[in-house]
Design a protein around this motif. Structure first.
Motif, PDB file in Angstrom:
ATOM      1  N   GLN A 100       0.817  -1.212   0.000  1.00  0.00           N
ATOM      2  CA  GLN A 100       0.000   0.000   0.000  1.00  0.00           C
ATOM      3  C   GLN A 100       0.854   1.266   0.000  1.00  0.00           C
ATOM      4  OE1 GLN A 100      -3.353   0.063   2.632  1.00  0.00           O
ATOM      5  NE2 GLN A 100      -3.481   2.292   2.670  1.00  0.00           N
TER       6      GLN A 100
ATOM      7  N   GLN B 268      -6.525  -5.930  -1.562  1.00  0.00           N
ATOM      8  CA  GLN B 268      -7.573  -4.989  -1.939  1.00  0.00           C
ATOM      9  C   GLN B 268      -7.304  -4.507  -3.363  1.00  0.00           C
ATOM     10  OE1 GLN B 268      -6.887  -2.411   1.663  1.00  0.00           O
ATOM     11  NE2 GLN B 268      -9.115  -2.419   1.734  1.00  0.00           N
TER      12      GLN B 268
ATOM     13  N   PRO C 114      -9.898   1.958  -1.381  1.00  0.00           N
ATOM     14  CA  PRO C 114      -9.888   0.691  -2.138  1.00  0.00           C
ATOM     15  C   PRO C 114     -11.107  -0.159  -1.813  1.00  0.00           C
ATOM     16  CG  PRO C 114      -8.352   0.570  -0.307  1.00  0.00           C
ATOM     17  CD  PRO C 114      -8.885   1.976  -0.313  1.00  0.00           C
ATOM     18  N   GLU C 115     -11.288  -1.200  -2.603  1.00  0.00           N
ATOM     19  CA  GLU C 115     -12.418  -2.099  -2.434  1.00  0.00           C
ATOM     20  C   GLU C 115     -11.925  -3.491  -2.056  1.00  0.00           C
ATOM     21  OE1 GLU C 115     -14.873  -2.006  -5.948  1.00  0.00           O
ATOM     22  OE2 GLU C 115     -14.448   0.127  -6.264  1.00  0.00           O
ATOM     23  N   SER C 116     -12.779  -4.236  -1.389  1.00  0.00           N
ATOM     24  CA  SER C 116     -12.432  -5.594  -0.973  1.00  0.00           C
ATOM     25  C   SER C 116     -12.536  -6.545  -2.158  1.00  0.00           C
ATOM     26  CB  SER C 116     -13.360  -6.071   0.145  1.00  0.00           C
ATOM     27  OG  SER C 116     -13.215  -5.259   1.290  1.00  0.00           O
TER      28      SER C 116
END
Length: 670
Positions: free
Chosen positions: A389, A415, A406-408
């Protein structure tokens, strides 16, 4: 997470033994077969390894078992002596202590320049300390450190006894730093660096088994790094720049070269078998992200059974890609540790140790597929873990992008970023050159790209579908702006000096159009404005907006195309005020949504009853290859007979086209 030592001998060793098993699995498992093992440990790596487990941290777990009133290392040394007299099937029970030693070396870079012993023992005394505190323990750690050297030797001997089955040893005695050099050398190079170093070896036209001089190889790496600065981790780049740690780095570099098999991926043993690369694919479905592998076909391999420690992976060719079955590798495990499988005619591999993956759209894979190059003006997403990250945020900031939430994804510990596009090619190249993201490189824009235009829908599956009269512009790279270098549907296309070429006003018809230059092609589709639907499909009331259809808010609703593919119907949720004020009426509601231009059928499935199939436009089936997900969906439809409906004959032809996709004996009537 508790930081106090346990009350009894058993509880004192419980956390230590947990870390022993975790480190053995992560660094010395059968997945490491014939691969050089880099025992790199940092604070980020420890967080990933612990992964939220309710267990003491590594420093506390090791500190709790040491004998602080005498030789601190004696309890671990005693266990190693007992282990030596046993079967020696698993690594020696000193891994947590050695990991703590490497962690101390990794922390040196925070305040000290250089690999001197005083600086190292100062950091070691921070990592390992008695629970009552104080400063006197540092002297004991230093004066008895010979015991740790013996444990490094023990681990090296065990790896060599295994003959490469649990990894190739990179542990070497260092004349300049006889004691602390073991830990410091492991703290220089991380797993992601190993992947970049394989590319470096190949770029220098080196051959496995070739004799190399360490000093010369190190200087060549410095020159390579100046041209490819984004390929190596920040720690290794610092070591190359400072030259202070050359005496540690040189023998380690030679060791990694000696363990190289000649490939740039995780091939093993110098095999000449064709290599099937497994790439990550993400699909943004209505219910969220889905993740899977994509395996592109290689010449001469139609099917094979590939063996690996967890079982057998079956690959079978199906229209330019392999269908995977059997013991398919877990995505998270393979991304962390790597994966290798070998069959009679092919090998399959996944490169491990990467913390950031770039993905771009791929129509063959049917989603966002992993790539090792980034190009300006192309949409992309990034898949990353906690260690990646920070470097990814720095890369995006350097390229002029703000960090968005961010998205799972269904890959534990990973992510995905929202979709983004780099518009400034120079900024992208500069950001990558200074980035610690080593798994991706910049590729200058040498492809035709589309800009502007009126998109029918902004989902990626419709990114090349434009409204007739709202044709896009073509952006032509400088190399292809000369006369006759670009064609549109096979005819030369005049390109202005700035490369931005308008495609409107050229009398283009509805359908597919192809732009080509330099051996590459970009296609797009034009569709006329939607006409009112033929007839009145179920649920469509005369006078409602054309090109829309009413669908239920619950259940599984999909559009089917003439090619047999399905598109998820994106439906709004029932408003909060409705669910609060009329809970008894919730469920069973409908919403009017746009109909995709290529949709032929609407299929609505609700629990228990047969699917409701509605004809949207009369088109004959034109099936190509169906994905596994499409086949699974069709399994529930091929026996559905619409007897009595006006469109029953057309539906029967679709069912027959779907049945032809299943191998003989692969579908039975029940």
């Amino acid at each position: 997470m508790r930081d106090e030592p346990g009350d009894g001998p058993g509880s004192r060793w419980a956390a230590y033994e947990w870390w022993q098993a975790r480190l053995a699995e992560a660094f010395f498992s059968e997945h490491r077969k014939d691969t050089p093992v880099l025992f790199f440990i940092s604070d980020n790596e420890l967080r990933e390894l612990q992964d939220g487990a309710e267990v003491q941290g590594l420093s506390t777990a090791v500190s709790s078992v040491l004998a602080w009133h005498e030789d601190p290392y004696r309890p671990v040394s005693d266990r190693c002596r007992v282990w030596r007299r046993g079967k020696r099937e698993d690594p020696p029970p000193c891994l947590p202590l050695l990991a703590a030693a490497v962690l101390a070396a990794a922390r040196m870079q925070r305040t000290e320049a250089g690999p001197g012993a005083p600086a190292y023992y100062a950091r070691l005394a921070e990592v390992l300390r008695p629970y009552w505190g104080g400063e006197r323990h540092r002297k004991r750690l230093e004066s008895n450190y010979e015991a740790v050297v013996g444990q490094w030797v023990c681990l090296d001997e065990w790896l060599r006894e295994q003959g490469g089955a649990r990894g190739l040893s990179t542990i070497r005695k260092n004349a300049a730093f006889r004691k602390i050099g073991y830990a410091q050398s492991q703290a220089l190079v991380r797993a992601s660096d190993h992947a970049a170093l394989r590319r470096f070896f190949r770029s220098e036209n080196l051959s496995p088994g070739q004799e190399v001089q360490g000093g010369r190889l190190l200087e060549k790496l410095r020159m390579w790094n100046s041209v490819n600065p984004g390929g190596l981790s920040q720690r290794l780049r610092q070591a190359l720049h400072s030259r202070v740690e050359d005496q540690l780095l040189e023998p380690l570099l030679v060791t990694l070269f000696e363990g190289w098999d000649g490939s740039t991926a995780l091939g093993h043993g110098g095999s000449s078998l064709p290599q099937v690369r497994l790439r990550v694919v993400l699909e943004d479905e209505f219910t969220g992200w889905e993740a899977r592998w994509h395996a592109e076909a290689v010449s001469g391999v139609e099917h094979d059974s590939l063996r690996h420690p967890a079982g057998t992976l079956e690959v079978a060719l199906e229209d330019q890609v392999y269908e995977l079955s059997g013991a398919i590798p877990d995505l998270a495990q393979a991304l962390q540790h790597g994966f290798f499988a070998r069959g009679a005619v092919a090998e399959a591999c996944v490169e491990g140790g990467r913390n950031v993956l770039a993905l771009r759209e791929d129509s063959v894979a049917g989603g966002w597929m992993e790539t090792d190059v980034l190009t300006a003006l192309e949409p992309c997403v990034f898949l990353f873990n906690p260690s990646g990250q920070g470097p990814l945020q720095s890369l995006l900031a350097g390229a002029g992008h703000q960090w968005r939430r961010p998205e799972s994804v269904p890959v534990p510990g990973w992510q995905v970023t929202p979709e983004l596009r780099f518009d400034d090619e120079q900024a992208l190249a500069a950001a990558l050159s200074q980035s610690a993201v080593g798994s991706v490189r910049h590729q200058p824009q040498r492809r035709l790209s589309l800009r502007n235009g009126l998109l029918v829908e902004r989902g990626w599956r419709h990114r090349s579908l434009f409204l007739l009269g709202g044709e896009p512009d073509a952006m032509v790279p400088e190399a292809y702006r000369g006369p006759g270098l670009v064609t549109l549907d096979g005819q030369p296309l005049a390109v202005p000096p700035d490369g931005l070429t308008a495609l409107r006003g050229k009398g283009l018809a509805p359908g597919r159009h192809v732009l080509a230059a330099g051996g590459t092609a970009t296609d797009f589709y034009l569709t006329p404005p939607p006409e009112p639907l033929v007839g009145v499909p179920d649920g469509l009331v005369p006078g409602t907006p054309p090109g829309t259809v009413a669908v239920p808010l619950d259940g599984d609703v999909r559009f089917l195309t003439a090619k047999g593919h399905f598109l998820a119907a994106r439906r709004p949720q029932e408003p909060v005020w409705w669910t609060e004020r009329a809970p008894a009426l919730c469920g069973g509601g409908t919403a009017r949504i746009p109909v995709p231009p290529d949709a032929v059928w609407l299929v609505a499935c609700s629990g228990g009853s047969d699917p409701a199939v509605t004809l949207l436009q009369p088109r004959e089936p034109d099936f190509g290859s169906l994905s596994r997900a499409a086949k699974d969906f069709w399994r529930g439809l091929v026996l559905l007979d619409l007897a009595g409906a006006a469109h029953s004959p057309l539906w029967k032809r679709y069912r027959e086209a779907a049945l032809s996709q299943f191998p003989r004996g692969g579908f039975t009537r029940v």
